[in-house]
Motif scaffolding. Sequence first.
Motif, short mmCIF file in Angstrom:
data_model
loop_
_atom_site.label_atom_id
_atom_site.label_comp_id
_atom_site.label_asym_id
_atom_site.label_seq_id
_atom_site.Cartn_x
_atom_site.Cartn_y
_atom_site.Cartn_z
N MET A 109 -11.66 3.15 15.86
CA MET A 109 -10.19 3.23 15.88
C MET A 109 -9.63 3.51 14.49
SD MET A 109 -9.93 -0.19 18.16
CE MET A 109 -8.15 -0.50 18.10
N ILE A 110 -10.49 3.41 13.49
CA ILE A 110 -10.03 3.50 12.10
C ILE A 110 -10.49 4.78 11.41
CG2 ILE A 110 -10.21 2.42 9.82
CD1 ILE A 110 -10.44 -0.32 11.30
N ARG A 141 0.83 -1.21 0.00
CA ARG A 141 0.00 0.00 0.00
C ARG A 141 0.87 1.26 0.00
NH1 ARG A 141 -5.30 1.87 -0.76
NH2 ARG A 141 -5.77 3.54 0.70
N ASP A 169 5.31 4.25 12.83
CA ASP A 169 4.19 3.70 13.61
C ASP A 169 3.63 2.42 12.99
OD1 ASP A 169 2.39 3.94 15.92
OD2 ASP A 169 0.88 3.98 14.32
N ARG A 203 -15.21 -1.22 16.87
CA ARG A 203 -13.91 -1.41 16.19
C ARG A 203 -13.64 -0.33 15.15
NH1 ARG A 203 -9.69 -1.22 14.94
NH2 ARG A 203 -8.15 -2.78 14.32
N ILE A 204 -14.69 0.15 14.46
CA ILE A 204 -14.48 1.13 13.39
C ILE A 204 -13.96 2.47 13.94
CG2 ILE A 204 -16.87 2.03 13.39
CD1 ILE A 204 -14.48 1.62 10.34
N PHE A 223 -11.51 -3.25 8.14
CA PHE A 223 -12.88 -3.36 8.67
C PHE A 223 -13.81 -4.05 7.67
CE2 PHE A 223 -16.96 -1.43 10.26
CZ PHE A 223 -16.87 -1.87 11.57
N ARG A 272 6.10 -0.13 14.24
CA ARG A 272 5.84 -0.44 15.65
C ARG A 272 4.71 -1.48 15.74
NH1 ARG A 272 1.08 -0.04 18.00
NH2 ARG A 272 0.66 1.63 16.51
N THR A 290 -7.02 7.13 11.14
CA THR A 290 -6.70 5.98 12.00
C THR A 290 -5.99 6.47 13.26
OG1 THR A 290 -4.49 5.62 11.09
CG2 THR A 290 -6.32 4.48 9.99
N ASN A 291 -5.98 5.62 14.26
CA ASN A 291 -5.34 6.06 15.51
C ASN A 291 -3.83 6.24 15.35
OD1 ASN A 291 -7.85 6.18 16.54
ND2 ASN A 291 -7.61 4.51 18.02
N GLY A 292 -3.24 5.53 14.40
CA GLY A 292 -1.83 5.78 14.09
C GLY A 292 -1.65 7.20 13.57
N GLY A 312 -6.49 7.03 1.19
CA GLY A 312 -7.34 7.42 2.30
C GLY A 312 -6.60 8.43 3.15
N GLN A 317 1.18 5.10 0.57
CA GLN A 317 0.58 6.30 1.18
C GLN A 317 1.68 7.06 1.88
OE1 GLN A 317 -3.51 6.80 1.61
NE2 GLN A 317 -2.62 6.04 -0.29
N GLY A 349 -6.02 -0.20 8.02
CA GLY A 349 -6.94 0.94 8.04
C GLY A 349 -8.34 0.48 7.68
N GLY A 350 -9.03 1.28 6.88
CA GLY A 350 -10.42 0.97 6.52
C GLY A 350 -10.59 -0.41 5.91
N SER A 384 -1.82 9.69 16.36
CA SER A 384 -0.58 9.79 17.14
C SER A 384 0.47 10.59 16.37
CB SER A 384 -0.05 8.39 17.50
OG SER A 384 0.55 7.75 16.39
N GLN A 432 -5.68 -3.26 12.14
CA GLN A 432 -5.43 -1.82 12.16
C GLN A 432 -4.41 -1.42 11.08
OE1 GLN A 432 -7.23 0.04 14.13
NE2 GLN A 432 -6.29 2.06 13.89
#
Lengths: 593, 593
Positions: free
Chosen positions: B432-433, A319, A343, B429-430, A415, A346, B437-439, B169, A321, A411-412, B442, A408
């Motif tokens: 966090m995305i 991917r 990240d 769950r969604i 889900f 990580r 995203t939570n990454g 995204g 990005q 990303g999207g 941060s 995670q």
Amino acid sequence: MPVYKAPVTDQMFVLHDVLRIAEQEIPGYADLDRDTTQAILDEAAKLSENVLAPLNPVGDAQGCKLENGVVRTPDGFKDAFDQVRDGGWTALDCDPDYGGQGLPYVVATAVGEMFSSANMAFNMYQGLTHGAYNAIHAHGSEDQKRTYLPKMVSCEWGGTMNLTEPHCGTDLGLIRTKAVPQDDDTYSITGQKIWISAGEHDMCDNIIHLVLAKLPDAPEGTKGISLFIVPKFMVNEDGSLGDRNSLSCGGLEEKMGIHGNATCVMNYDGAKGFLVGEPHKGMRAMFTMMNEARLGVGLQGYAQGAVAYQNALAFAQDRLQGRDVTGTKNPEGPADPIIVHPDVRRNLMDQKSFIEGARAFTYWGAEMIDRSHLAGDADAEGMISLLTPVIKGFLTDKGFETTVLAQQTLGGSGFTREWGLEQFVRDARITMIYEGTNGIQSLDLVGRKLAQDGGKHVMAFFDMVKGFIAENKGTDADIDAQFLEPLKKASKDLQAAGMYFMQNGMKTPNNALSGSYDFMHLFGHVCLGFMWSKMALAAKAGLASGSGDAAFYETKLATGRYYMARQLPMTGTHLARIETGADTVMALDAASF
Amino acid sequence: MPVYKAPVTDQMFVLHDVLRIAEQEIPGYADLDRDTTQAILDEAAKLSENVLAPLNPVGDAQGCKLENGVVRTPDGFKDAFDQVRDGGWTALDCDPDYGGQGLPYVVATAVGEMFSSANMAFNMYQGLTHGAYNAIHAHGSEDQKRTYLPKMVSCEWGGTMNLTEPHCGTDLGLIRTKAVPQDDDTYSITGQKIWISAGEHDMCDNIIHLVLAKLPDAPEGTKGISLFIVPKFMVNEDGSLGDRNSLSCGGLEEKMGIHGNATCVMNYDGAKGFLVGEPHKGMRAMFTMMNEARLGVGLQGYAQGAVAYQNALAFAQDRLQGRDVTGTKNPEGPADPIIVHPDVRRNLMDQKSFIEGARAFTYWGAEMIDRSHLAGDADAEGMISLLTPVIKGFLTDKGFETTVLAQQTLGGSGFTREWGLEQFVRDARITMIYEGTNGIQSLDLVGRKLAQDGGKHVMAFFDMVKGFIAENKGTDADIDAQFLEPLKKASKDLQAAGMYFMQNGMKTPNNALSGSYDFMHLFGHVCLGFMWSKMALAAKAGLASGSGDAAFYETKLATGRYYMARQLPMTGTHLARIETGADTVMALDAASF
């Protein structure tokens, strides 16, 4: 569609470079040279990758269907089950007296990891049969063994474990299913059991149910439970199938995951049953093989993490990005692959370092089970009894967490159904619950296993780690600083927690019980730190030998360093939580919540 | 079927005892006396409990269906949406010039929590419309506002945000959707957008899509993105609906959760669009309301945790298994309720102490947004910009984790559909995305917000916490020992992490970026520790006043003590991870994984 590539090289590393199985003095292990295990794993890999993994999303999408009392498994499951059966995979570690191949459990464990990663719901049909096989093998009469085991070894007949009832799961002393003795030495079994995995399906000619029930004169509680064989079809003297027994599947559970496995309500309406072992000793019989069964669930947990990680990694390498802040890595493309971002790294390293540590921990556990069963080693039996709740609880919690991390990474896309990650999350979730919830595992660990045989096994564990550190320190500065020192620190946290329980839990048990869950995780981290230290030494030895794949060993060392530096510090927090005792945990009245 | 009881008493405590909203000098806050907010919350509670919550499992089971270009929402959704609309709930914090009620955002936040807990997938239809309303309100022309806003305030028309495309995204600079200027000052929009929540459905007469696209002369990257209004149906001069625009829903995403919300592939085939604001300034326009949108997602995260917890608690108080080791609590029954067991308590207290802290954090954030928007306070704007990624990232990670804990409380029942817990897990769950995203949160925190305005806001945060501790210490030994001391320690860990970034991240950015995720969590814990300290003081004041519900205040204190003792120590592990820098994180080549 998700991919799966069996991690044979990593598995071989654990079996041969770390555990050195071929050198162990355990009956059957001498035959496990590299060529033999490689050949077995390669064949299992093909089946996993080409047959089982492609059926995993199919099983999830279709689920099982109950029609007129018959449970239809998803398309392709029956064919695949035939292939597993025909390849002899169901017989791998079974007794040759009943048609098994007699291989050690450690080999079956490595194969089981692949099958679980590839298709957990599917592999449960065999797994449950194997569990029932184990119980009959250990506690059945000669006649029962001859009647049932050969067909269960080949999985022509399936097997199940019937414990839970609507009003009780953890507290089995409350079960109501009745077993009334008949004139012909059989028993009439009546009651309802729920959450029976593979309780009814179309892949086997017969299903041998193991059912916990109470005799009319049974004492109260778990001491009054007996174990019965209750076949779906009665078995004639000549081994042919006779009448249908009075039992039926009353419904299928709708659930979060493992849709490919039929979770059944089983109704026993005066079904004919046969007592296994002695009356009222059913719990003991059912739980003889508990170490193995729980290790198998811990394996499922990290195995789901392992396949999820593979798909997260593929996505991260593909991917595009954003750009690497330290300089463009893919100047020809519109952006860099996301694996360049710290990240994302990580996240991937958290996954990778856990999975590989968990694999070593599990295979080591399997080796201890072999050492106990095949070599009659009581110390190994004690050690694996101590570590079983850690393997089950820690590896399934972290395995589930790993699937969530992997999801995670996408990303999207993580889900959505099409990428498959969300199925791994949903499937992995059950491993934290069944075969004793992880809360129960922590209770078993702190309330029972720590003090077992006068605390002998936990002391042996500490001695083992201490001895390992003493034996290996001072020869390699990197190993000392990056592995042995953090391991020592983590192990001290574990000892301090044990000491806290000793000093505060005797008088006030809640002080220990309030910290049981954290203790289980603390213990898990120490075990994975121990495993990573062993793997690091094996990798260093591999590098020093000049043979083998140097890049593989370097990667192993780097992954281990990550675990030691970034995961092991969790032991401090777990200890801090433990040392607060019961005060804040139990402060509220139940009604004040 | 799961239950939901709106936590009005807890909400009132945060709004009035902790934040003391009626005393704040923010326009509109003076009207928010206890009676007024109580009346609003009570009405919202009825709607949430009686209308929205019962539809939550329905939406999950039925999902949305695309038939001939039309998306059908689940049974009952349209009626419920009419009730929400008719009650004026969609207009709560909207501009009175366009039919809104003009209430502060903090009130809408409290109501939003209930709606999200009750039925997250359903509430998103309104939430997305509100987001589009905000963008047009902030950046649209007078004409655009008059044309679109009144119907969006009432939710007669829906709204969407169209950012993501199949190949991008996070990195929106790569978008390919084109906007070609036409002779009539409109634009012809062509491209495909994916993951468009509420992109097409049957609950509104029209849907106003906000679409990011590139003009023919656009600069590369995010600086070349413009924002367009693209209505489903064109709007005539008189406000009536005209022709159908050239856009359609090309498919619905199959996904892990929020099945009641339609996640659409949207195809724009030369659709007529209207430029919002200036050319190439679309990203800025879309993100003006980012703090509010991301706070809204943080809220969804803990709101799912909150409803999951309620169901876990009910189960724990009802389910009889085993006996309290300190003495039987339910001698009449066959066993004690499982809430007597310390590990069940630990689980419940982890849930409860997080949720209540998260609520206070979120409402405080909403107050800062009001202070920024309504009172034009630049310091508040700076502080909420800093804290927004923490609210979004930490509260959704922990909110999801809370749903998993709650599911675990139920054991096997938690894995089944009928109890509803597994839906909360899948829906949470969604959070966090999406919305970054939570990454990415941060990264926003560490890469942008920390250094914003010369680091002014993070310094202000530390000063605020330090000032709070100084101001309150020494008056109550319990508060000092159980709240202020742990808060001070945690805050020091946060400062040490910030210092590490300053000293090691300037020259080598990866040293900071490798710790961004841990920093976000470390920050989150400090914020919740700060909130719990404030709540403890409010509870102490409530007890001292002699009025109010003493048991409520005592419970609040006990819950806070749990958080400070058992959750806050996580800051030490996060700091330890951060201080290892990039070495182990970035050690492997991308190809070596």
